[in-house]
Motif scaffolding. Sequence first.
Motif, short mmCIF file in Angstrom:
data_model
loop_
_atom_site.label_atom_id
_atom_site.label_comp_id
_atom_site.label_asym_id
_atom_site.label_seq_id
_atom_site.Cartn_x
_atom_site.Cartn_y
_atom_site.Cartn_z
N VAL A 67 0.84 -1.20 0.00
CA VAL A 67 0.00 0.00 0.00
C VAL A 67 0.88 1.25 0.00
O VAL A 67 0.65 2.20 -0.78
CB VAL A 67 -0.95 -0.01 1.21
CG1 VAL A 67 -1.68 1.33 1.34
CG2 VAL A 67 -1.94 -1.15 1.11
N TRP A 68 1.88 1.27 0.86
CA TRP A 68 2.79 2.41 0.93
C TRP A 68 3.49 2.64 -0.41
O TRP A 68 3.61 3.77 -0.89
CB TRP A 68 3.82 2.17 2.04
CG TRP A 68 4.83 3.27 2.20
CD1 TRP A 68 4.70 4.40 2.93
CD2 TRP A 68 6.14 3.30 1.62
NE1 TRP A 68 5.85 5.17 2.85
CE2 TRP A 68 6.74 4.50 2.04
CE3 TRP A 68 6.85 2.44 0.79
CZ2 TRP A 68 8.03 4.86 1.65
CZ3 TRP A 68 8.12 2.78 0.40
CH2 TRP A 68 8.71 3.98 0.83
N THR A 69 3.93 1.56 -1.03
CA THR A 69 4.65 1.67 -2.31
C THR A 69 3.75 2.19 -3.41
O THR A 69 4.15 3.06 -4.20
CB THR A 69 5.22 0.28 -2.70
OG1 THR A 69 6.07 -0.19 -1.67
CG2 THR A 69 5.99 0.37 -4.00
N VAL A 70 2.53 1.67 -3.48
CA VAL A 70 1.61 2.08 -4.54
C VAL A 70 1.20 3.54 -4.37
O VAL A 70 1.09 4.29 -5.35
CB VAL A 70 0.39 1.16 -4.57
CG1 VAL A 70 -0.68 1.67 -5.53
CG2 VAL A 70 0.80 -0.25 -4.97
N VAL A 71 1.00 3.95 -3.14
CA VAL A 71 0.67 5.36 -2.89
C VAL A 71 1.81 6.26 -3.35
O VAL A 71 1.60 7.30 -4.00
CB VAL A 71 0.36 5.59 -1.40
CG1 VAL A 71 0.27 7.07 -1.08
CG2 VAL A 71 -0.95 4.89 -1.02
N ARG A 72 3.05 5.86 -3.04
CA ARG A 72 4.21 6.64 -3.48
C ARG A 72 4.36 6.63 -5.00
O ARG A 72 4.80 7.60 -5.60
CB ARG A 72 5.48 6.08 -2.85
CG ARG A 72 5.57 6.24 -1.34
CD ARG A 72 5.73 7.71 -0.94
NE ARG A 72 6.86 8.32 -1.61
CZ ARG A 72 8.13 8.26 -1.16
NH1 ARG A 72 8.39 7.58 -0.04
NH2 ARG A 72 9.10 8.85 -1.81
N LEU B 293 1.87 5.99 -7.46
CA LEU B 293 0.77 6.50 -8.28
C LEU B 293 0.30 7.90 -7.87
O LEU B 293 -0.46 8.53 -8.61
CB LEU B 293 -0.42 5.54 -8.20
CG LEU B 293 -0.16 4.11 -8.68
CD1 LEU B 293 -1.42 3.28 -8.51
CD2 LEU B 293 0.30 4.10 -10.12
N GLY B 294 0.70 8.38 -6.72
CA GLY B 294 0.22 9.68 -6.27
C GLY B 294 1.32 10.70 -6.15
O GLY B 294 2.36 10.62 -6.78
N LEU C 284 -1.17 -5.24 -4.87
CA LEU C 284 -2.21 -4.88 -3.90
C LEU C 284 -3.27 -5.98 -3.82
O LEU C 284 -3.72 -6.35 -2.73
CB LEU C 284 -2.86 -3.56 -4.30
CG LEU C 284 -2.16 -2.28 -3.88
CD1 LEU C 284 -2.97 -1.07 -4.35
CD2 LEU C 284 -1.98 -2.22 -2.38
#
Length: 683
Positions: free
Chosen positions: A99-104, A106-107, A150
């Motif tokens: 979750v932390w990686t995807v937030v970093r 894609l956002g 994810l």
Amino acid sequence: MSGVAGGHGETGGARGMGGSTQAAALGLLSLIAAVIAAVLWRMGPARQLESAPFMILLLPLSGFTVLALLGDRMKRDGEQDGAGIVACGTVLMSFALAVWTVVRLLGVPASAEGYRAADPALRGFDWIDVGGLQVPFSLLLDPLSAVMILTVTGVGSLIHVYSLGYMAHDEERVRYFSYLNLFMFFMLLLVLAGSLPLMFVGWEGVGLCSYLLIGFWFKKKSATDAGNKAFIVNRIGDAGLILGMALALSRLGTLNFSRIVESAGSLAPETGESGFITAICLLLFVGACGKSAQIPLHVWLPDAMEGPTPVSALIHAATMVTAGVYMVARLGPLFRLSPTAMAVVAVVGATTALMAALVALVQTDIKRVLAYSTVSQLGYMFLACGVGAFGVGVFHLFTHAFFKALLFLGSGSVIHALGGEQDMRRMGGLRSKIPWTYATFVVGTAAIVGIPFLAGYFSKDEILVSALAAGHPVLFGIGLGTAVLTAFYMSRLLFMTFFGSFRGGHEGEGHVHESPWSMLFPLCLLALGSILAGYVHIPHIVEPAVQPLLKEALAPGWLHWLAYVLPFLGILPAYYLYVMFPQASEKLAEDLAPARRVLEAKWYFDVVYDAFARSVVVGGSTSFLWKRVDVGFIDGIVNGLGAVVDGVARTGRFVQTGFVRAYALMILAGAVVLVGYLLWVPR
């Protein structure tokens, strides 16, 4: 058998955990979390994104390693509860890090956007360097792999938690949780791999783990047979995958995903019926058919129900069976260059969806209905990919992970409540006895049949729109028909299980009880996901990675109205036949007996394959390869040479008398012949 009993109904709430085991497991998990946090804290933003995928990958592997090294001691000391803590903890940490990686990725902040614009391949070390073939151990972090990690870690972690209650009394919990962790590692390796060979390692790894988990209760012959069947059928598909990789290397000069996509961008679409791109894609699709259970290699998946129910959920929902869809979507830029390959993918997908849905109509085992439903839904995903809507196929993969995991785990809760009973004909009237299971099961059923505004509604609607927009009215019609069949057989399952009166006998009714919260809590979270997952617009997220041939199209107004009505075309007849007038369903089954026999025989695929194996493989090996080739030809040559040598030896033994005078006479005779020759021959 303790394993079967533990997994199929006598799995009450998780028993009290041994204090020492719990403390040791929690301490170990705390140490792993502290090390990860410290390593990430000391890195810059770019280095954090480079390192996080490797940590996501290695966390389940670390859990497997701990259980493999300490499992025997846990079992010997009678403290197996720590195995579940280690397995669940490592996967939950992997999910949190994902979750932390995807937030970093894609956002915001901008650094993450800058990283995403750069080469997404994360190089680890040189793995293969032989001649001109160089394959690094590199991971690929992009929007597609982000969605996959994810899905895999999120749904996988809930299945791990559910297993704490379901397998609470099984004697082999350590082995079970170690297999689950190893499965997660290989699946994450498959979706994060930056090249086909590295993906193939994960591909084969999940195949191995599926064999181990399907045959987990190895004292049951049906379980070991099912594990063997899954392993053998997947090897057939893997042969095509290996040949496809070899051809891709020889013609494209690379097996790296990023470079394959670059090469595809410089090639013109094939206009003829054949070409090397078509050959590569079709060979790779053979591998996808084996792993994702498409006709004719689908026969292993329904038998995979012999494993524990959480295993069925793990294999069917978010991991192994989606690997083929993921690979086709990953190589979408290459597949789109071959109209022939795209047509094959679409037709095979649509045919599988329809044929599996028809078989599901007559199944009476609650898990087998869901198994054929999975085969059908995977066909839907390939239909989307085949018409060029790769992002839409991944979208249905994403939503399917939630409601199919919910349905499988919900069926496990039903089986647990009934003490191991799986036949829907011996169920009924359970909605008041297990209300939490019933409520969550209703949500999962509504999602898969496409009730408006639930997850399945959005992804199924886009698949139908894509088929229509691509100019394939026949495939669109098959998709519509399959949707109605899905609504019917899933409603049939719901009504036979939870409505009417209980048909399992008075004694069985007295033992019906709700599952513990370790099993119900994952069901509630998956039900929430089945409601909300459709609002995450996956096609838009993954489009840069898959480069769809078919852009998102606007659906005609009549199709939106049809999507509202479509589920009820299956739900209402099922309600009439299985709730209002159950005797009508029995009369209908008698009237359609010939068709029912064909469907109960599962289109005779198993019969034909079994006959082929017995007559051609076993019989041919015995009568031709063994008796004629081996015994007749090969042994004949060897034995013939032996006979010649034996004959020469028998003839020669007459001159080997052992008497000196005989040898002297032979020498004299030889000398006379030699002198005579020299004197007689003119010079």
